[in-house]
Design an enzyme around this catalytic site. Structure first.
Site, short mmCIF file in Angstrom:
data_model
loop_
_atom_site.label_atom_id
_atom_site.label_comp_id
_atom_site.label_asym_id
_atom_site.label_seq_id
_atom_site.Cartn_x
_atom_site.Cartn_y
_atom_site.Cartn_z
N GLY A 1 3.40 1.60 -1.95
CA GLY A 1 4.28 1.65 -3.16
C GLY A 1 3.70 2.72 -4.17
O GLY A 1 2.42 3.51 -3.73
N GLN B 1 0.43 -15.33 1.59
CA GLN B 1 -0.75 -14.20 1.24
C GLN B 1 -2.02 -15.26 0.90
O GLN B 1 -3.17 -15.09 1.40
CB GLN B 1 -0.51 -13.22 0.24
CG GLN B 1 0.58 -12.42 1.00
CD GLN B 1 0.75 -11.06 0.11
OE1 GLN B 1 0.13 -10.70 -0.64
NE2 GLN B 1 1.64 -10.24 0.84
N ALA C 1 0.68 -1.18 0.07
CA ALA C 1 0.06 0.05 -0.06
C ALA C 1 0.65 1.22 -0.13
O ALA C 1 0.37 2.35 -0.18
CB ALA C 1 -1.04 0.03 1.32
N ASP D 1 -3.83 -4.04 -20.10
CA ASP D 1 -3.40 -4.53 -21.59
C ASP D 1 -4.88 -4.23 -22.39
O ASP D 1 -4.55 -3.80 -23.50
CB ASP D 1 -3.09 -6.11 -21.45
CG ASP D 1 -2.09 -6.08 -20.47
OD1 ASP D 1 -0.93 -5.62 -20.60
OD2 ASP D 1 -2.10 -7.16 -19.68
N HIS E 1 0.06 -11.69 -18.97
CA HIS E 1 0.36 -10.39 -18.82
C HIS E 1 1.85 -10.41 -19.06
O HIS E 1 2.55 -10.18 -18.21
CB HIS E 1 -0.01 -9.86 -17.52
CG HIS E 1 0.33 -8.30 -17.21
ND1 HIS E 1 -0.03 -7.32 -18.00
CD2 HIS E 1 1.33 -7.81 -16.42
CE1 HIS E 1 0.65 -6.29 -17.91
NE2 HIS E 1 1.64 -6.47 -16.59
P1 NAD Z 1 6.54 -0.41 -5.66
O1 NAD Z 1 7.80 -1.13 -5.34
O2 NAD Z 1 6.41 0.98 -5.94
O3 NAD Z 1 5.66 -0.87 -4.49
C1 NAD Z 1 5.59 -2.18 -4.17
C2 NAD Z 1 5.37 -2.25 -2.64
O4 NAD Z 1 5.06 -3.65 -2.22
C3 NAD Z 1 6.47 -1.62 -1.67
O5 NAD Z 1 6.16 -0.63 -0.97
C4 NAD Z 1 7.06 -2.93 -0.87
O6 NAD Z 1 7.41 -2.46 0.22
C5 NAD Z 1 5.60 -3.57 -0.85
N1 NAD Z 1 5.79 -5.08 -0.62
C6 NAD Z 1 6.83 -5.83 -1.05
N2 NAD Z 1 6.48 -7.16 -0.63
C7 NAD Z 1 5.55 -7.04 0.15
C8 NAD Z 1 4.84 -8.02 1.01
N3 NAD Z 1 5.33 -9.28 0.91
N4 NAD Z 1 3.69 -7.58 1.51
C9 NAD Z 1 3.22 -6.43 1.72
N5 NAD Z 1 3.73 -5.52 0.77
C10 NAD Z 1 4.82 -5.81 0.33
O7 NAD Z 1 5.95 -1.31 -6.83
P2 NAD Z 1 4.84 -0.97 -7.58
O8 NAD Z 1 5.17 0.04 -8.94
O9 NAD Z 1 3.60 -0.30 -6.91
O10 NAD Z 1 4.29 -2.07 -8.24
C11 NAD Z 1 3.93 -3.17 -7.66
C12 NAD Z 1 4.02 -4.56 -8.40
O11 NAD Z 1 2.81 -4.54 -9.47
C13 NAD Z 1 5.08 -4.97 -9.30
O12 NAD Z 1 5.17 -6.49 -9.26
C14 NAD Z 1 4.87 -4.62 -10.81
O13 NAD Z 1 5.46 -5.41 -11.60
C15 NAD Z 1 3.41 -5.01 -10.61
N6 NAD Z 1 2.46 -4.29 -11.75
C16 NAD Z 1 1.76 -4.96 -12.41
C17 NAD Z 1 0.99 -4.28 -13.26
C18 NAD Z 1 -0.10 -5.29 -14.14
O14 NAD Z 1 -0.74 -4.89 -15.12
N7 NAD Z 1 -0.42 -6.55 -13.87
C19 NAD Z 1 0.82 -3.10 -13.79
C20 NAD Z 1 2.09 -2.58 -13.14
C21 NAD Z 1 2.78 -3.17 -12.14
C1 LMR Z 2 3.08 -3.01 -16.96
O1 LMR Z 2 2.51 -3.61 -17.82
O2 LMR Z 2 3.14 -1.70 -17.01
C2 LMR Z 2 3.42 -3.43 -15.61
O3 LMR Z 2 3.27 -5.03 -15.83
C3 LMR Z 2 4.94 -3.29 -15.22
C4 LMR Z 2 5.98 -3.96 -16.18
O4 LMR Z 2 6.74 -4.51 -15.60
O5 LMR Z 2 5.77 -3.97 -17.24
#
Ligand code: NAD
Ligand code: LMR
Length: 327
Positions: A15, A115, A13, A162, A190
């Protein structure tokens, strides 16, 4: 009479995505303008992230959102997921430049075992789970594998970003509004192998391929642009997408709670569209009063089938990589 508040658990939360997401949930954009929420926010139990989480909560307080009934800040998954009806699993490492999302599997995969167990133990009976942390299709499979109480169809991963990207690129090329682009669904992972199915998409009610009139562009430019958009954003911003990812998660949950909506969701494939049994693959669903029906009626041509086979192979490969994490 005011509605009973819904408990929404959000991991990671503090992040980047969390910062773009929580304010929209609290404003009513996700569950509706008359639906009170209680935010249950999980961060890793060490000083830095916990302190940052407090700061985010202070800002949420300062917004005085009428729908935000309470907030729980914690480092303990059993507290975060307790009685939650939505569990939004964002917390995990993002990739950096030059990495693929699958490179995160070994680090991130194990988060989803603990989790998944915690959610199955303490979340509400109606709990639904949306995984964003990458590689999200395989992470959701790991979490769902821990579930003994909750049905596996409640575990979804997000391919909505996407779908949104795919619609925006078609709209740009055709010089129309995104509202004119319909029936564009994402199949598979993805990752760059995803198949944004332009063969059934429509622009202004007509087949997109007919309106665009350039099959080579659709196959050789459009698909890679959508598939590699995440990497292009990391390259440009130096950080992975956050506001668009949060926006897509709002869309994912809002549409899964709005009967009649048809949208792309990564779900347990159960062998549909030629995907292997037991992998989580993007495909179209129609939301119902009690959940969703999978739309299985799209006939795929040989090109579409070949694309689905490639993304399926990748999902099967990811599953093989994490086989030790699957109960
Ligand atoms: P970030 O590093 O800014 O934030 C992630 C947060 O998660 C951090 O604050 C960290 O402390 C926390 N964290 C890590 N492990 C944890 C755990 N076990 N329990 C609770 N909190 C935990 O990253 P972000 O930019 O917010 O991205 C988060 C994730 O989302 C990444 O894996 C990123 O690749 C993914 N993402 C997915 C999509 C999608 O379309 N599916 C799109 C964008 C990002
Ligand atoms: C995205 O599609 O933007 C996220 O999954 C972050 C990444 O690693 O590409």
């Amino acid at each position: 009479m005011a509605k009973k508040p819904i408990r929404v658990a959000v991991t990671g939360a503090a992040g980047n995505i969390g910062y773009a997401l929580l304010f929209r949930i609290a404003s009513g954009a996700m569950l509706g303008p008359d639906q009170p929420v209680i935010l249950q926010l999980l961060e890793i139990p060490v000083e830095g992230p916990q302190k940052a989480l407090k700061g985010v909560a202070m800002e949420l307080d300062d917004c005085a959102f009428p729908l935000l009934q309470d907030m729980i800040l914690t480092g303990d998954p059993d507290v975060a997921f307790k009685d939650a009806s939505w569990c939004l699993l964002v917390g995990s490492k993002p990739r950096g430049p030059g990495m693929e999302r699958a490179d995160l599997l070994k680090d991130n995969g194990k988060i989803f075992i603990a989790q998944g167990q915690s959610i199955d133990r303490v979340a509400a009976d109606d709990a639904r789970i949306a995984v964003v942390g990458n590689p999200c299709n395989t992470n959701v499979m790991i979490a769902a594998n821990q579930a003994k109480r909750l049905p596996k169809d409640r575990f979804t991963a997000m391919v909505r970003l996407d779908e949104n990207r795919g619609r925006a690129q078609l709209a740009k090329k055709a010089g129309v509004s995104v509202n004119d682009v319909t029936d564009l669904f994402i199949y598979g992972n993805h990752s760059p192998t995803m198949f944004a199915d332009f063969t059934h998409a429509k622009i202004g009610g007509k087949p997109a391929a007919e309106v665009i009139g350039d099959e080579a562009w659709l196959k050789n430019e459009y698909l890679p642009t959508v598939g590699k958009r995440g990497a292009a954003i990391i390259e440009a911003r130096g950080q992975s997408s956050a506001a668009s990812a949060a926006g897509a998660l709002i869309d994912h949950v809002r549409d899964l709670t709005t009967p009649g909506k048809v949208h792309s969701v990564a779900i347990n494939s159960e062998g549909r569209y030629g995907f292997a049994e037991g992998v989580w693959a993007g495909m179209p669903v129609r939301t119902t009063e009690s959940g969703y029906d999978v739309i299985e009626s799209y006939a795929m041509d040989d090109f579409a089938k070949s694309k689905i086979a490639i993304t399926n192979d990748e999902l099967v490969g990811e599953r093989e990589t994490v086989k030790d994490l699957l109960a």
